[in-house]
Design a protein around this motif. Structure first.
Motif, PDB file in Angstrom:
ATOM      1  N   PRO A   1       3.381   0.529 -10.171  1.00  0.00           N
ATOM      2  CA  PRO A   1       3.948   0.392  -8.813  1.00  0.00           C
ATOM      3  C   PRO A   1       5.316  -0.283  -8.817  1.00  0.00           C
ATOM      4  O   PRO A   1       6.158   0.038  -7.980  1.00  0.00           O
ATOM      5  N   GLU A   2       5.550  -1.194  -9.767  1.00  0.00           N
ATOM      6  CA  GLU A   2       6.841  -1.900  -9.757  1.00  0.00           C
ATOM      7  C   GLU A   2       7.999  -1.010 -10.217  1.00  0.00           C
ATOM      8  O   GLU A   2       9.156  -1.434 -10.212  1.00  0.00           O
TER       9      GLU A   2
ATOM     10  N   PRO B   1       6.185  19.651  -6.384  1.00  0.00           N
ATOM     11  CA  PRO B   1       5.512  18.502  -7.004  1.00  0.00           C
ATOM     12  C   PRO B   1       6.420  17.743  -7.976  1.00  0.00           C
ATOM     13  O   PRO B   1       7.177  18.353  -8.725  1.00  0.00           O
ATOM     14  N   THR B   2       6.311  16.434  -7.936  1.00  0.00           N
ATOM     15  CA  THR B   2       7.141  15.575  -8.771  1.00  0.00           C
ATOM     16  C   THR B   2       6.241  14.779  -9.701  1.00  0.00           C
ATOM     17  O   THR B   2       5.268  14.173  -9.251  1.00  0.00           O
ATOM     18  N   ASP B   3       6.564  14.788 -10.978  1.00  0.00           N
ATOM     19  CA  ASP B   3       5.781  14.020 -11.945  1.00  0.00           C
ATOM     20  C   ASP B   3       6.767  13.353 -12.908  1.00  0.00           C
ATOM     21  O   ASP B   3       7.190  13.957 -13.900  1.00  0.00           O
ATOM     22  N   VAL B   4       7.132  12.118 -12.577  1.00  0.00           N
ATOM     23  CA  VAL B   4       8.198  11.462 -13.353  1.00  0.00           C
ATOM     24  C   VAL B   4       7.786  11.264 -14.807  1.00  0.00           C
ATOM     25  O   VAL B   4       8.641  11.290 -15.701  1.00  0.00           O
ATOM     26  N   GLN B   5       6.476  11.091 -15.050  1.00  0.00           N
ATOM     27  CA  GLN B   5       6.051  10.874 -16.446  1.00  0.00           C
ATOM     28  C   GLN B   5       6.093  12.176 -17.233  1.00  0.00           C
ATOM     29  O   GLN B   5       6.559  12.204 -18.374  1.00  0.00           O
ATOM     30  N   ALA B   6       5.608  13.268 -16.618  1.00  0.00           N
ATOM     31  CA  ALA B   6       5.632  14.555 -17.328  1.00  0.00           C
ATOM     32  C   ALA B   6       7.079  14.977 -17.594  1.00  0.00           C
ATOM     33  O   ALA B   6       7.394  15.529 -18.650  1.00  0.00           O
ATOM     34  N   TRP B   7       7.962  14.712 -16.624  1.00  0.00           N
ATOM     35  CA  TRP B   7       9.373  15.085 -16.812  1.00  0.00           C
ATOM     36  C   TRP B   7      10.051  14.193 -17.843  1.00  0.00           C
ATOM     37  O   TRP B   7      11.048  14.575 -18.436  1.00  0.00           O
TER      38      TRP B   7
ATOM     39  N   VAL C   1      13.615   5.761  -1.947  1.00  0.00           N
ATOM     40  CA  VAL C   1      13.002   5.247  -3.166  1.00  0.00           C
ATOM     41  C   VAL C   1      13.959   5.407  -4.341  1.00  0.00           C
ATOM     42  O   VAL C   1      14.659   6.416  -4.460  1.00  0.00           O
ATOM     43  N   LEU C   2      13.982   4.387  -5.186  1.00  0.00           N
ATOM     44  CA  LEU C   2      14.500   4.561  -6.536  1.00  0.00           C
ATOM     45  C   LEU C   2      13.324   4.381  -7.472  1.00  0.00           C
ATOM     46  O   LEU C   2      12.694   3.314  -7.485  1.00  0.00           O
ATOM     47  N   TYR C   3      13.004   5.412  -8.238  1.00  0.00           N
ATOM     48  CA  TYR C   3      12.076   5.252  -9.353  1.00  0.00           C
ATOM     49  C   TYR C   3      12.929   4.961 -10.586  1.00  0.00           C
ATOM     50  O   TYR C   3      13.958   5.621 -10.806  1.00  0.00           O
ATOM     51  N   GLY C   4      12.505   3.988 -11.383  1.00  0.00           N
ATOM     52  CA  GLY C   4      13.167   3.745 -12.662  1.00  0.00           C
ATOM     53  C   GLY C   4      12.111   3.394 -13.687  1.00  0.00           C
ATOM     54  O   GLY C   4      11.095   2.766 -13.351  1.00  0.00           O
ATOM     55  N   ARG C   5      12.316   3.805 -14.933  1.00  0.00           N
ATOM     56  CA  ARG C   5      11.367   3.399 -15.988  1.00  0.00           C
ATOM     57  C   ARG C   5      11.388   1.889 -16.110  1.00  0.00           C
ATOM     58  O   ARG C   5      12.449   1.259 -16.074  1.00  0.00           O
ATOM     59  N   ARG C   6      10.205   1.294 -16.270  1.00  0.00           N
ATOM     60  CA  ARG C   6      10.077  -0.163 -16.190  1.00  0.00           C
ATOM     61  C   ARG C   6      10.995  -0.890 -17.185  1.00  0.00           C
ATOM     62  O   ARG C   6      11.670  -1.847 -16.819  1.00  0.00           O
ATOM     63  N   GLU C   7      11.027  -0.399 -18.446  1.00  0.00           N
ATOM     64  CA  GLU C   7      11.850  -1.103 -19.446  1.00  0.00           C
ATOM     65  C   GLU C   7      13.316  -1.138 -19.011  1.00  0.00           C
ATOM     66  O   GLU C   7      14.021  -2.115 -19.254  1.00  0.00           O
ATOM     67  N   LEU C   8      13.765  -0.039 -18.382  1.00  0.00           N
ATOM     68  CA  LEU C   8      15.164   0.005 -17.936  1.00  0.00           C
ATOM     69  C   LEU C   8      15.389  -0.958 -16.783  1.00  0.00           C
ATOM     70  O   LEU C   8      16.341  -1.753 -16.794  1.00  0.00           O
TER      71      LEU C   8
ATOM     72  N   GLY D   1       0.841  -1.214   0.000  1.00  0.00           N
ATOM     73  CA  GLY D   1       0.000   0.000   0.000  1.00  0.00           C
ATOM     74  C   GLY D   1       0.866   1.251   0.000  1.00  0.00           C
ATOM     75  O   GLY D   1       0.555   2.241  -0.668  1.00  0.00           O
ATOM     76  N   ALA D   2       1.964   1.199   0.756  1.00  0.00           N
ATOM     77  CA  ALA D   2       2.886   2.350   0.795  1.00  0.00           C
ATOM     78  C   ALA D   2       3.519   2.548  -0.581  1.00  0.00           C
ATOM     79  O   ALA D   2       3.696   3.684  -1.037  1.00  0.00           O
ATOM     80  N   ARG D   3       3.837   1.452  -1.254  1.00  0.00           N
ATOM     81  CA  ARG D   3       4.415   1.578  -2.601  1.00  0.00           C
ATOM     82  C   ARG D   3       3.426   2.284  -3.535  1.00  0.00           C
ATOM     83  O   ARG D   3       3.807   3.151  -4.322  1.00  0.00           O
ATOM     84  N   GLU D   4       2.162   1.917  -3.428  1.00  0.00           N
ATOM     85  CA  GLU D   4       1.143   2.540  -4.276  1.00  0.00           C
ATOM     86  C   GLU D   4       1.002   4.037  -3.955  1.00  0.00           C
ATOM     87  O   GLU D   4       0.840   4.861  -4.858  1.00  0.00           O
ATOM     88  N   LYS D   5       1.076   4.374  -2.667  1.00  0.00           N
ATOM     89  CA  LYS D   5       0.998   5.808  -2.306  1.00  0.00           C
ATOM     90  C   LYS D   5       2.162   6.582  -2.920  1.00  0.00           C
ATOM     91  O   LYS D   5       1.992   7.686  -3.435  1.00  0.00           O
ATOM     92  N   VAL D   6       3.350   5.989  -2.852  1.00  0.00           N
ATOM     93  CA  VAL D   6       4.526   6.660  -3.425  1.00  0.00           C
ATOM     94  C   VAL D   6       4.373   6.755  -4.948  1.00  0.00           C
ATOM     95  O   VAL D   6       4.698   7.778  -5.552  1.00  0.00           O
ATOM     96  N   ARG D   7       3.850   5.701  -5.566  1.00  0.00           N
ATOM     97  CA  ARG D   7       3.638   5.741  -7.029  1.00  0.00           C
ATOM     98  C   ARG D   7       2.784   6.939  -7.412  1.00  0.00           C
ATOM     99  O   ARG D   7       3.122   7.697  -8.315  1.00  0.00           O
ATOM    100  N   GLN D   8       1.663   7.098  -6.689  1.00  0.00           N
ATOM    101  CA  GLN D   8       0.785   8.232  -7.004  1.00  0.00           C
ATOM    102  C   GLN D   8       1.474   9.562  -6.734  1.00  0.00           C
ATOM    103  O   GLN D   8       1.328  10.511  -7.493  1.00  0.00           O
ATOM    104  N   PHE D   9       2.223   9.602  -5.647  1.00  0.00           N
ATOM    105  CA  PHE D   9       2.873  10.843  -5.212  1.00  0.00           C
ATOM    106  C   PHE D   9       3.834  11.389  -6.266  1.00  0.00           C
ATOM    107  O   PHE D   9       3.939  12.596  -6.467  1.00  0.00           O
ATOM    108  N   ILE D  10       4.540  10.472  -6.954  1.00  0.00           N
ATOM    109  CA  ILE D  10       5.498  10.923  -7.985  1.00  0.00           C
ATOM    110  C   ILE D  10       4.952  10.680  -9.390  1.00  0.00           C
ATOM    111  O   ILE D  10       5.639  10.887 -10.374  1.00  0.00           O
TER     112      ILE D  10
END
Ligand code: 7TS
Length: 415
Positions: A92-93, A216-222, A242-249, A78-87
């Protein structure tokens, strides 16, 4: 973000949520906590989450088929999902829980860097990076021969983006840059940097340790490829980030740490890695801390980013106004409108450690030293600086106490 959120922060009401801010230090002086760029304090909602998870739901995640393990797994995911939305990550993965920004950047250097880079390749960094976004790349260069290049800082505390564009070439494989300097507060023009990097086919890693808590952070818009940040700088527990990374990478990258949790199958001949995000979460993760980070995200989401920014800008402007009047004091970096809520300064002939020590006697907590950014201090020809950094619970009165205490420090050293 709550559309109903008020446009103005009420720091006095917010302070009610932070028990530690009621503390007194040195002869009963009220604590004036201005060391938020190092770590922020936690609201009672986060503290209660730590207690409640420990008292009611604690077990290891993704392992046992029993009630507590299922509950802790649900809370953790659930925390992962909250962070996903936040950025605003797409999946989620793409959200990997690490120990913090430092580990997130090391993960990319070890995993993506070792697998993809060699002596023909270049990484572009800047002169204002925290050591966490320098040393892992130096280590990678020692292992692989990859070349490091650095975008210089101007006297005004801004990156020289023309230089950046000249340093970029087909050899550049990665641009790794902070979204907000932890010393100067400088906010570089990320959209321009990301565009320029992608134009030459380079990936972009953003060190967002100082950004994510404040803007505000928006990894997709950026369109950013990797983004790293820490829970403890955004009202959450330490020990999780957290490490966010694009899924394909992330899918193409080999695991960083090996052990339990990150495998699909192990035989005595070898192993097959698990799917994302487990592939990058070897061993027992920071369960309670990650759940607490989710609660910190909820807490922050009750405010609008506009209100947070306006509040920090008000404090930063007031600090500049008052500190500029103190003889012998020089503020490093840009004007308040062009940076985050960070004010670093040097005092003629007074060492930053002495300043910080004396400020502490007035109850004022700031950081002194090189703030893990030695090359930045070398750029400005100073060994160290003193840094005040603000957050949602700080008040204009606290900025005034800082300024008065600094004037006392000056008088003390004049004697
Ligand atoms: N990047 C930046 C921009 C930072 O400010 C910090 C921590 C880090 C990375 C590392 O984060 P960690 O959570 O892994 O430690 N900065 C500071 C600071 O300025 N004072 O104390 C820690």
């Amino acid at each position: 973000m709550n559309a109903q959120a008020s446009v103005q922060l009420d720091p006095m009401r917010i302070r009610e949520d932070f028990p530690i801010l009621k503390r007194r230090v040195h002869d009963g002086r009220p604590l004036v906590y201005l060391d938020n760029a190092a770590t922020t304090q936690r609201p009672k909602q986060v503290i209660q989450s730590i207690v409640q998870t420990s008292e009611q739901h604690y077990a290891n995640v993704h392992r046992g088929i029993h009630t507590l393990s299922e509950q802790s797994t649900d809370l953790y995911e659930g925390a992962r999902e909250k962070v996903r939305q936040f950025i605003n990550a797409a999946y989620p993965e793409e959200v990997i829980f690490t120990r913090g920004t430092t580990e997130s950047i090391n993960l990319v250097a070890r995993s993506w860097g070792d697998a993809n880079l060699g002596p023909e390749d270049e990484i572009l960094l800047t002169q204002m990076e925290h050591h966490a976004n320098l040393v892992p790349w130096f280590q990678l260069a020692q292992r692989t021969g990859v070349k490091l290049r650095f975008v210089p800082l101007g006297d005004d505390g801004h990156l020289d983006l023309e230089q950046l564009e000249q340093l970029l070439s087909r050899r550049t494989r990665l641009v790794a840059v902070t979204a907000m300097s932890n010393v100067l507060g400088t906010v570089p023009d990320l959209p321009r940097i990301i565009q320029a990097a992608h134009d030459v086919g380079a990936l972009v890693l953003v060190d967002a340790a100082q950004w994510v808590p404040h803007r505000p952070t928006d990894v997709q818009a950026w369109g950013v490829d990797f983004l790293a940040f820490s829970g403890h700088k955004m009202l959450g527990p330490s020990g999780v980030g957290v490490l966010y990374g694009r899924r394909e990478l992330l899918e193409q990258m080999p695991p960083f740490l090996g052990g339990g949790g990150m495998i699909r199958r192990v035989t005595l001949q070898g192993f097959e890695p698990a799917e994302l995000p487990a592939k990058f979460e070897a061993g027992t993760p920071p369960i309670v801390a990650a759940i607490g980070l989710g609660v910190a995200v909820d807490y922050l989401c009750q405010f609008s980013w506009e209100a947070i920014h306006a509040h920090e800008l008000q404090l930063t402007r007031r600090a500049h106004e008052l500190l500029q009047q103190i003889p012998g004091l020089r503020i490093l970096g840009p004007e308040p409108e062009q940076k985050g809520g960070i004010v670093s300064f040097v005092f003629e002939r007074i060492h930053a450690h002495d300043v910080s020590y004396l400020l502490d006697r007035y109850g004022v907590a700031v950081r002194a030293g090189h703030h893990c950014a030695m090359p930045l201090h070398q750029r400005y020809g100073v060994p160290a600086s003193t840094r005040a950094s603000f957050y949602i619970y700080n008040t204009p009165e606290e900025v005034e106490i800082l300024a008065e205490a600094l004037d006392q420090v000056r008088r003390f050293f004049r004697q």
